[in-house]
Design a protein around this motif. Structure first.
Motif, mmCIF file in Angstrom:
data_model
loop_
_atom_site.group_PDB
_atom_site.id
_atom_site.type_symbol
_atom_site.label_atom_id
_atom_site.label_comp_id
_atom_site.label_asym_id
_atom_site.label_seq_id
_atom_site.Cartn_x
_atom_site.Cartn_y
_atom_site.Cartn_z
ATOM 1 N N TYR A 148 0.832 -1.201 0.000
ATOM 2 C CA TYR A 148 0.000 0.000 0.000
ATOM 3 C C TYR A 148 0.871 1.257 0.000
ATOM 4 C CZ TYR A 148 -3.858 3.099 1.385
ATOM 5 O OH TYR A 148 -4.802 4.095 1.434
ATOM 6 N N THR A 191 -5.353 -3.399 -4.626
ATOM 7 C CA THR A 191 -4.490 -2.375 -4.043
ATOM 8 C C THR A 191 -4.492 -1.118 -4.906
ATOM 9 O OG1 THR A 191 -3.057 -4.078 -3.114
ATOM 10 C CG2 THR A 191 -2.153 -1.868 -3.248
ATOM 11 N N THR A 204 -7.615 0.933 -4.429
ATOM 12 C CA THR A 204 -7.698 1.707 -3.183
ATOM 13 C C THR A 204 -6.787 2.927 -3.225
ATOM 14 O OG1 THR A 204 -6.002 0.352 -2.088
ATOM 15 C CG2 THR A 204 -8.288 -0.328 -1.826
ATOM 16 N N ARG A 228 -6.716 -6.464 1.319
ATOM 17 C CA ARG A 228 -6.254 -5.415 0.407
ATOM 18 C C ARG A 228 -7.379 -4.892 -0.476
ATOM 19 N NH1 ARG A 228 -0.767 -8.599 -1.579
ATOM 20 N NH2 ARG A 228 0.192 -8.749 0.481
ATOM 21 N N GLU A 229 -8.567 -5.424 -0.258
ATOM 22 C CA GLU A 229 -9.655 -5.197 -1.193
ATOM 23 C C GLU A 229 -10.394 -3.887 -0.909
ATOM 24 O OE1 GLU A 229 -8.596 -9.437 -0.881
ATOM 25 O OE2 GLU A 229 -9.074 -7.896 0.608
ATOM 26 N N GLY A 230 -10.959 -3.322 -1.976
ATOM 27 C CA GLY A 230 -11.724 -2.099 -1.851
ATOM 28 C C GLY A 230 -13.165 -2.364 -1.446
ATOM 29 N N LYS A 276 -16.048 3.970 -4.346
ATOM 30 C CA LYS A 276 -15.120 3.404 -3.354
ATOM 31 C C LYS A 276 -15.201 4.237 -2.085
ATOM 32 C CE LYS A 276 -10.676 4.077 -3.729
ATOM 33 N NZ LYS A 276 -10.340 4.770 -2.463
ATOM 34 N N ARG A 281 -11.555 0.471 2.449
ATOM 35 C CA ARG A 281 -10.748 -0.685 2.052
ATOM 36 C C ARG A 281 -10.574 -1.624 3.235
ATOM 37 N NH1 ARG A 281 -4.964 -0.487 3.298
ATOM 38 N NH2 ARG A 281 -4.511 1.337 4.586
#
Length: 832
Positions: free
Chosen positions: A57, A107, A110, A760-762, A769, A772
């Motif tokens: 990130y 990633t 996000t 790691r997902e949105g 969005k 996360r």
């Protein structure tokens, strides 16, 4: 020449100039010194690629910032940085590689990095010179490309000068001395003699409040001068430039656009156009580390001989992918040193044990990172913290136990793994096993499959001792790997009977002395516990965000045992010591000792854990010694388990009745054997870190490095009950001033049947969005996926329905109450 500045940067490559640019822009009186010429290190022979693709990130933010900065440098400085925005095409030959790209896509999404997926047919339509019949697809970054390393370095250097920075060449630093208020840096001018640079023999000094080292291949010399360890050691990287490819020339002459940077990750190379030909850069096995102790005095802008045999496989796969290149000859070659670190991430942040000394070392993708590192490191220096969590790049993540051989072997591995599938559950084998607890051999014999944290071997899960035919312990997956069923069984055991976890890798510190109580009261957010009790608490940064999470056990009036995350022993020790020293005599003498290696830890948890301990405890009243009355929740007692003296702490990270059994490390094998024997008739199973990670999410227990970090306050993390606003503590006002920008929540997810989120997902609402995940996994209690993460404050209420993206699809996710499993903690407090 100036002899006193606020910030001195040592090293004039792209990274050093990027830092100088941003510190000068921030208004600091800044000076940069370079022992040779700007770009004389790895910068000059870098291929200049700008890969946005990164699983991390923080690193993704850094690379994204750099690409945006480079596009704007000419407008700012008047110098063209040589940026070609042709895009970046990452091709995949396998379904597993496409799964990797989809996880990366989470990633990128996000962070806000533009990207799209292409089919083989779409690739062929856009770029017909590329062979696609054996591809599964590709990930395309339209904003990516490449840049001239020398030009971008000079542009940032000019921008730094325009903002007031002084840049001096041919100056070598030979010594660093801290006088209590500032650094006294001893330097010498370098002069040319016989083609080499040699010191003039006329030393002088520069005084600086802050020093940043960005010394690239010379990092080991820097480490020796500073008296610290730096995990950056160069590895050979070679690339070749071909002659003109007539087919490519014809393609371009017809008015077609430049090919994107092509990356065939499964073939382990990148390719881009270069004046009608191609540049091929492989990441092959067997590339050796160089200069493990120091760069030879005569090595300047030099290269190593090309080793074509070492890259023959990659070269042939390049010809396969671009068939027109088969008849094209080689025009040029480069084989130079590029710094690596054991995990591939650079070292950015405070130097261990040194005040106002900052490291910016170990950049394997230095051109891509230079602008972003300059931006975020300048924030750390001028505002005391960056706007993103930079802990994953902190130099103190590698402890004092690290040796030259370890760094060398791991850096060679890191180079060879650039294009290896980066599974979230990957465990790299080089330099292992290294740090092992006494019960290690027992665990291996029981089927333990080990992971590594801070050099320690730690069971991830326990597989079959006699594996069935076809079972591969080393099999990894972006979906549910071969270990998943075993981790599920382990998690169920803790919920139903009992489980035993080796947690010896926990970081541990002993803080004592007349000033210990006052110091820790100021250092942490929660009330200090009474003698014999424990508290969960947090240390903050000066920006009010979370520096560290601690379990504090008060052993006596002025003696405290602090337990924190296993990966961060040196990080925590350094912060404790620096802040205690910074406060001087305000609190009285404070003694800080890291005792990680002195104490082993076994965590025993589950409904049957009290019964198991009752088999072993030696006490006048063994039947009641572990009762709530004699041994309440959140307390600590000295007990004897057989012949093992133990500090038992009644707490369990899994949310069940349980104890952490802290024991002198030399008793580890004995105590392990006793617990195994006692647990057998009570259904106890051995449990690894992966099951524990799932279980702690069912209790909404935040973890440092995921939910907890230097980009969120404890209040944003939803930890208000561990923050005592009636007392004064470090970072309190900054925390309050920050307010609530987002909130940490737990979500239950109806996701795909063969995969769990990795954290790691949105998160989305109506296609927008809004947050996360930071952790993810599977819940045995609820029979579905679970995750923790951050969302907009207005969406943090239980019952809020959101969407989670996994493998390109949106899945239902619902915000739950905190601690969805046993929210009243009845199971933890159960009496017996």
């Amino acid at each position: 020449m100036k002899t006193h500045v606020k910030a001195l940067i040592v090293g004039g490559g792209a990274v050093g100039c990027g830092i100088a640019y941003h510190l000068a822009k921030a208004g600091w009186d800044t000076m940069l010194v370079e022992r040779d010429e700007l770009t004389a290190g790895s910068t000059w022979h870098a291929a200049g690629l700008l890969p946005l693709f990164n699983m991390g990130y923080a690193t993704s933010h850094i690379h994204d910032y750099s690409v945006k900065l480079y596009a704007a440098l000419e407008a700012d400085t008047g110098l063209n940085a040589g940026f070609t925005r042709c895009g970046n095409l990452r091709m995949a030959q396998t379904d597993a590689r496409m799964d990797e790209y989809m996880l990366y896509s989470a990633t990128a999404e996000t962070v806000g990095i533009e990207h799209e997926f292409l089919t083989p047919a779409q690739i062929k339509e856009r770029w017909p010179l590329v062979r696609t019949e054996d591809l599964k697809g590709a990930l395309f970054h339209p904003t990516d490309g490449y840049i001239n390393p020398a030009d971008v370095t000079q542009a940032m250097a000019k921008g730094a000068r325009m903002a007031g920075c002084t840049i001096e060449r041919r100056i070598q630093v030979n010594g660093y001395d801290w006088n209590g208020e500032e650094w006294v840096v001893t330097c010498d001018r370098m002069i040319e003699k016989g083609g080499n640079l040699v010191p003039s023999g006329e030393p002088f000094q520069i005084r600086a409040e802050h020093v940043v080292t960005a010394t690239g291949n010379h990092a080991q010399r820097t480490a020796r001068l500073l008296g610290i360890k730096i995990a950056a050691i160069p590895v050979e990287h070679q690339y070749i430039v071909t002659e003109r490819d007539p087919a490519l020339a014809e393609w371009r002459a017809a008015g077609n656009p430049e090919h994107p940077v092509l990356r065939d990750a499964d073939a382990k190379w990148y390719v881009r156009e270069e004046r009608g030909g191609w540049i091929l850069g492989p990441y092959e096995e067997g590339a050796p580390a160089r200069f493990p102790y120091e760069v030879p005095a005569g090595f300047r802008a030099d290269l190593f001989p090309l080793d074509l045999e070492r890259i023959e496989e990659e070269y042939m796969s390049f010809i396969h992918r671009i068939p027109t290149s088969e008849e094209v000859g080689l025009k040029d070659d480069f084989n130079g040193p590029i710094c690596y670190t054991p995990d591939g991430n650079p070292l950015v942040g405070p130097a261990p044990g040194l005040r106002n000394m900052w490291l910016a070392e170990g950049f394997s993708f230095g051109i891509t990172a230079a602008g972003g590192v300059g931006h975020y490191l300048a924030q750390m220096m001028t505002a005391r913290e960056a706007e993103i969590d930079m802990a994953s790049l902190d130099p103190r993540r590698f402890g004092r136990w690290m040796t030259t051989e370890y760094a060398t072997r791991k850096n060679e591995e890191s180079y060879a793994h650039v294009f290896v599938l980066h599974h979230p559950d990957e465990e790299r084998p080089a330099a292992r096993p290294l740090r092992t607890a006494p019960a290690y051999d027992r665990q291996i014999a029981a089927g333990a499959q080990m992971g590594q944290v801070n050099g320690w071997e730690r069971p991830n899960y326990y597989g079959p001792v006699d594996a069935p035919e076809g079972f591969d312990h080393d099999a990894r997956s972006f979906r549910r790997g071969g270990w998943w069923e075993y981790a599920k069984t382990e998690a169920q055991a803790i919920r139903e009977t009992a489980g035993l976890i080796d947690a010896s890798a926990f970081a541990k510190h002993w803080v004592s002395g007349p000033g210990a109580t006052a110091f820790l009261d100021w250092f942490t957010t929660n009330k200090l516990p009474k003698v014999g009790r424990i508290n969960l608490t947090y240390a903050l940064t000066e920006a009010g965000t979370t520096r560290t999470e601690y379990t504090i056990v008060r052993r006596r009036e002025d003696g405290y045992y602090l337990v924190s995350a296993g990966a961060w022993a040196d990080y925590d020790a350094d912060n404790l010591r620096k802040l205690a020293e910074e406060m001087g005599g305000e609190f009285g003498p404070v003694h800080i000792h890291e005792v990680t290696n002195q104490w082993g830890v076994f965590a025993l948890a589950g409904p049957n854990s009290r019964a198991i301990l009752n088999e072993l405890i030696r006490a006048p009243d063994p039947a009641t010694a572990l009762s709530n009355k004699r041994f309440p929740w959140l307390s600590a007692r000295d007990i004897e388990l057989g012949m093992c003296p133990t500090v038992a702490i009644r707490v369990a990270y899994t949310g069940e009745l349980g104890w952490e059994l802290h024991h002198p490390v030399e008793f580890g094998r004995y105590l392990w054997d006793q617990l195994i024997a006692a647990g057998e008739k009570h259904g106890m199973k051995l449990v690894g870190a992966r099951a524990q990670n799932w279980l702690r999410q069912e209790k909404s227990y935040r973890a440092f490095g995921t939910e907890l970090g230097r980009d969120a306050t404890p209040l944003e993390a939803g930890l208000d009950r561990f923050v005592d606003l009636d007392k004064n503590f470090n970072g309190k006002q900054a925390m309050l001033d920050t307010g609530i920008r987002s909130k940490c929540v737990t979500l239950l997810i109806d996701g795909p049947g063969d995969a769990d989120p990795w954290g790691r997902e949105g998160l989305f609402l109506d296609g927008e969005k809004i947050g996360r995940l930071t952790s993810g996994g599977y819940s045995v209690a609820f029979g579905k996926q679970i995750g923790m993460g951050y969302v907009r404050p207005d969406l943090s209420e239980p019952g809020t329905k959101l969407k989670l993206r996994m493998f390109g699809e949106l899945w239902d996710a619902e915000v739950t109450e905190d601690s969805p499993f046993d929210p009243s903690n009845a199971r933890i407090r159960v009496d017996g």
